[in-house]
Design an enzyme around this catalytic site. Structure first.
Site, PDB file in Angstrom:
ATOM      1  CD  GLU A   1      31.280  50.921  35.642  1.00 49.31           C
ATOM      2  OE1 GLU A   1      30.815  49.900  35.112  1.00 49.31           O
ATOM      3  OE2 GLU A   1      30.960  52.078  35.288  1.00 49.31           O
TER       4      GLU A   1
ATOM      5  CG  ASP B   1      32.059  52.308  31.814  1.00 49.21           C
ATOM      6  OD1 ASP B   1      33.047  53.062  31.806  1.00 49.21           O
ATOM      7  OD2 ASP B   1      32.143  51.063  31.789  1.00 49.21           O
TER       8      ASP B   1
ATOM      9  CG  ASP C   1      27.609  50.946  30.779  1.00 51.56           C
ATOM     10  OD1 ASP C   1      27.588  51.425  31.932  1.00 51.56           O
ATOM     11  OD2 ASP C   1      28.387  50.038  30.430  1.00 51.56           O
TER      12      ASP C   1
ATOM     13  CG  ASP D   1      26.058  47.099  34.170  1.00 52.20           C
ATOM     14  OD1 ASP D   1      24.919  46.908  34.639  1.00 52.20           O
ATOM     15  OD2 ASP D   1      26.672  46.267  33.489  1.00 52.20           O
TER      16      ASP D   1
END
Length: 879
Positions: free
Chosen positions: A460, A534, A536, A538
């Site tokens: 990412e 990640d 998170d 997103d």
């Protein structure tokens, strides 16, 4: 799809061959060093169920997860066959806390009369015992008791009996309760009448044999997926599944099952027409029934499922070929008649099925299947029957619903045009690859050309991609950074997808192509495709978008186990100069226990003034036993049962913990009397001696009431006596742990004891002390405090850092945590936990297909409902 841990490395002699001729100098004495004689004495006859125990894979496909759950399905199938002929309305499947399974139905009940048979070994035996202990014994051979059924060979429930550590069966028939018990297929309790009842049906409880199955843990979600399907296929049948181990329940009952199944599989995708299209027909002379539910959605993938006598035929068969050929013929005929087909592009069968959800269910008296697993239906008469049904009824639907028909035909025509456009886009992509060197410029490739040893990391963002490039092993690890979020391919046709730069880069880097016609696994450039995002919101979204693309357009990579999820650790634990990465909370707690046990001992002060000391392995074993006790005790507390009181009042003097809780409701009484029992016989004796007029009703999520309705703790439900029964299987495990504690030399009083406060304000001397190094001993109130205090000792002096995502790691940490083969942990993405079980693999693949439609489709309400329903299972939520 699921993600399985596949890698966590944090922590033969050859036979000699003699060349050359062999000379025989003198005859060999046949009695000396002779080879074993192969004669009639070497022939072994496996009688009864011993053949099943010797070769279980022949009967249930294996001893892994698929075979284990097959035991449940075999028992359930008998109840389903009762439902198919109209005698069963309710089925319950319950996983008990002791690891056993209970299946109850309200059908006619297995016959219990004594069988007259020419075989003297069977003559005079109860039919129930024959069904449970003799292979190929059942009521589905002559078609008198069952016009149609899924069971064909009469081996199901007897196989379950053979592969169970114990099995208990009760038949509610003729106002009586008939009971038998078996141990590893052998009868240990002859058929006897143990009570009276107004219910009818059969109750089978069994515990898988650990001598046969390496893992005897049933999976609730696995069974729910299969039983939901059966409920869809049998209108009005109520199927309940309950898991007493974790307190989960599910119930299914459908009025128009196939239509509701089609909506379920659609996953919230919008139908192009007003409602699900229903095609139904029957042929009494041949005993054939055809039932079809179909709907066109605004998506681009096809899902057509075929069933014969409620058995899912994974590879289809004659009913599938009949449906597809008729569907294509009717659509083409209608489109031509309306002048819709123009130009050189003509829709194919695949085009007419784009976005189609269809269920084809047929019933026939003598189904012929390909193979033991019944993956394909072979009866030729069903093909023509399905064709006639679709030709007549689907043709009528299109003529009678011109608005819906126009939308359906337009979708097929658009699919044909998109197919042609995607073909041209692929040709253009291939030409650009040949002219430009082939690989995307963003790819930092590895030097190795060996696909099996090389890996492609999909990272990412350019920043994390740069760190991964610096930290990687450049010989075997390639890095492809992805800018932003890729296209949601669930909402796009192939031609639009191929115009998206990030996806084209990914396709070119992998090297296999896309689509069922062009994908070639032999051209794969990397043995592992590793998604690294990640931790998170997103990052999760990007990972889901990538998985959607891979599942829809490169599914063989998933099926072949090539897709992985990088799993960075959750903690960095440091003590002095020593640091260690820890994967998750479970490993973290285990690590604390290990640290706390170092240089720690448990001192036990005996009543005679002596001391006993436990350390190392002894103390570790004690901690594991106490942890296991706490897990089972927590289940009791969720039931509202006080563990300490249960122990003190119900256990002792040779008595084990009770396994049945009964709430006895008396006429007019609001608060029930609570009674505990160790066996079913104890409960029945209590009923007959104290409340003979009461009906025993198992609790909701546990058993069935006489009228098929369930009662919970919410009330009596009627004015008369009633006994609501709860099975506490967790007490069997607790009893075993209590006996382990007693063997170590402790008592239940040690577990619950509390130190008293003296008049001086001081506490009485502690019986248990934890000594750790040179520090002052820690006084404990009781034995139950040992695990927590040991872990507290393990925390002392630690510096704990909790990671959230890749952005918090530099190149060195990224290498150490997610890329170094000797220390990293990867999750392999799989469609099913048991890919060797083709039926389960197919069920899980369909569920994955549906969930992608829900999460990645356009129906916001469906997605919101899914998130709300599953929010309770979320861990480490990022907000």
């Amino acid at each position: 799809m699921s993600e399985l841990p596949t890698e966590n490395t944090m922590g033969q002699a050859k036979d000699e061959l003699v060349d050359g001729p062999v000379a025989f100098e003198e005859p060999v004495d046949p009695d000396e060093d002779a080879a074993p004689v192969y004669d009639e004495s070497q022939i072994t006859i496996l009688e009864g169920l011993s053949a099943v125990r010797r070769r279980p894979a022949m009967y249930i496909g294996g001893t892994g997860a698929g075979g284990l759950h097959h035991l449940v399905y075999e028992v359930v199938d008998n109840a389903i066959d009762e439902a198919m002929v109209g005698y069963c309305e309710n089925i319950l499947v319950k996983f008990n806390a002791d690891g056993s399974c209970t299946v109850v139905d309200d059908g006619r009940g297995i016959p219990v009369g004594r069988k007259q048979h020419e075989n003297p070994q069977l003559d005079g035996k109860p039919a129930l015992e024959i069904v449970m202990t003799v292979l190929h014994a059942g009521g589905k051979f002559d078609r008198h008791a069952y016009k149609v059924s899924g069971g064909l060979h009469g081996v199901g429930v007897s196989v379950v009996n053979a592969l169970s550590e114990w099995l208990e069966v009760e038949v509610f028939q003729g106002g009586k309760i008939h009971s038998m018990r078996f141990v590893r297929g052998e009868t240990v309790q002859e058929l006897e009448v143990v009570g009276t009842t107004t219910k009818r049906g059969t109750r089978v409880a069994f515990s898988p044999d650990p001598e046969v199955f390496p893992d005897c843990e049933f999976k609730f979600d696995t069974v729910v997926a299969r039983l939901r399907e059966l409920a869809y296929l049998n209108n009005g049948l109520r199927i309940r599944v309950a898991d007493a181990r974790v307190g989960k329940e599910a119930e299914f009952r459908f009025k128009d099952g196939l239509a509701e199944y089609a909506r379920y599989l659609a996953g919230g995708a919008e139908l192009l027409h007003r409602d699900v299209i229903r095609l139904q027909a029957g042929d009494e002379a041949q005993g054939l029934v055809c039932d079809i539910a179909m709907g066109y959605t605004d998506t681009y993938s096809e899902s057509v499922l075929c069933f014969a006598n409620n058995i899912h035929n994974i590879d289809g068969g004659m009913h599938l070929s009949g449906f597809r050929s008729a569907l294509t013929r009717v659509a083409n005929t209608y489109a031509k008649s309306k002048g819709v087909l123009k130009g050189s592009v003509t829709p194919t069968g695949d085009d007419w099925r784009e976005g189609l959800i269809a269920l084809v269910s047929v019933k026939l008296p003598e189904p012929q299947f390909e193979g033991q697993t019944k993956v394909r239906l072979l009866n030729p008469e069903i093909e023509s029957f399905v064709q006639r049904t679709v030709n007549e009824q689907y043709g009528n639907f299109l003529e009678e619903n011109p608005s819906d028909a126009r939308k359906i035909v337009e979708k097929g025509v658009q699919a044909a045009r998109a197919r042609e456009a995607s073909r041209k886009a692929r040709e253009l992509a291939r030409k650009s690859i040949l002219s430009g060197g082939g690989l995307p410029g963003k790819l930092w490739d590895c030097r190795s050309k060996d696909a099996d040893s090389s890996e492609l990391y999909l990272v990412e963002g350019p920043s994390a991609g740069g760190s991964a490039k610096q930290g990687r092993d450049s010989y075997t690890q390639a890095i492809l950074p992805l800018k932003g979020k890729i296209l949601n391919v669930e909402k796009a046709r192939v031609d639009k997808m191929l115009s998206h730069e990030e996806i084209v880069n990914l396709i070119n880097a992998v090297g296999c192509g896309i689509g069922k016609d062009e994908f070639d696994l032999s051209k794969l450039r990397y043995g592992k495709i590793i998604i690294m995002t990640d931790a998170d919101v997103d990052g999760s979204h990007i990972r889901t978008l990538l998985l959607t693309f891979l599942f829809r357009h490169m599914r063989p990579l998933v099926e072949d186990g090539r897709i992985y999820i990088a799993q960075p650790p959750l903690y960095l634990v440091s003590k002095g100069k020593h640091s260690e990465y820890v994967l998750n909370d479970s490993v973290f707690n285990e690590k604390l226990a290990g640290l706390g046990l170092k240089d720690t001992s448990l001192v036990v002060r005996e009543g005679d003034g002596t001391e006993r000391v436990l350390r190392d392995d002894e103390l570790f074993t004690l901690m594991r036993t106490l942890d296991a006790m706490e897990l089972k005790a927590a289940i009791l507390r969720r039931r509202g049962v006080d563990f300490e009181r249960l122990l003190r009042e119900e256990r002792g003097s040779g008595r084990a913990l009770p396994v049945i809780l009964a709430l006895v409701y008396h006429p007019g009484g609001e608060v029930p009397e609570r009674r505990f029992f160790r066996t079913e016989s104890e409960l029945l004796q209590f009923k007959q001696s104290e409340v003979p007029e009461a009906e025993i009703v198992d609790a909701c999520g546990s058993e069935l009431a006489g009228n098929g309705e369930s009662l919970g703790e919410e009330g009596n439900g009627q004015a008369g006596h009633r006994i609501v029964r709860y099975e506490m299987g967790e007490c069997r495990r607790l009893e075993g742990r209590l006996q382990d504690i007693e063997r170590i030399g402790f008592s239940t009083n040690d577990y619950f004891m509390q130190r008293e406060e003296l008049v001086t304000g001081e506490l009485t001397p502690a019986k248990f002390l934890l000594r750790h190094g040179e520090r002052e001993p820690i006084e404990l109130n009781n034995l139950a405090e040992v695990p927590r205090q040991v872990r507290n000792l393990g925390k002392e002096g630690l510096t704990i850092k909790r990671f959230k995502g890749l952005g918090e790691m530099d190149a060195k940490e990224l290498w150490e945590t997610t890329m170094d083969r000797s220390r990293r942990t990867l999750l392999r993405v799989t469609i099913s936990d048991d890919p060797d079980d083709l039926e389960q693999l197919d069920v899980d693949a369909r569920e994955a297909d549906r969930i992608f439609r829900v999460l990645m489709g356009d129906n916001v309400e469906q997605r919101r409902r899914f998130i709300e329903d599953n929010a309770v299972n979320v861990k480490n939520l990022d907000v």
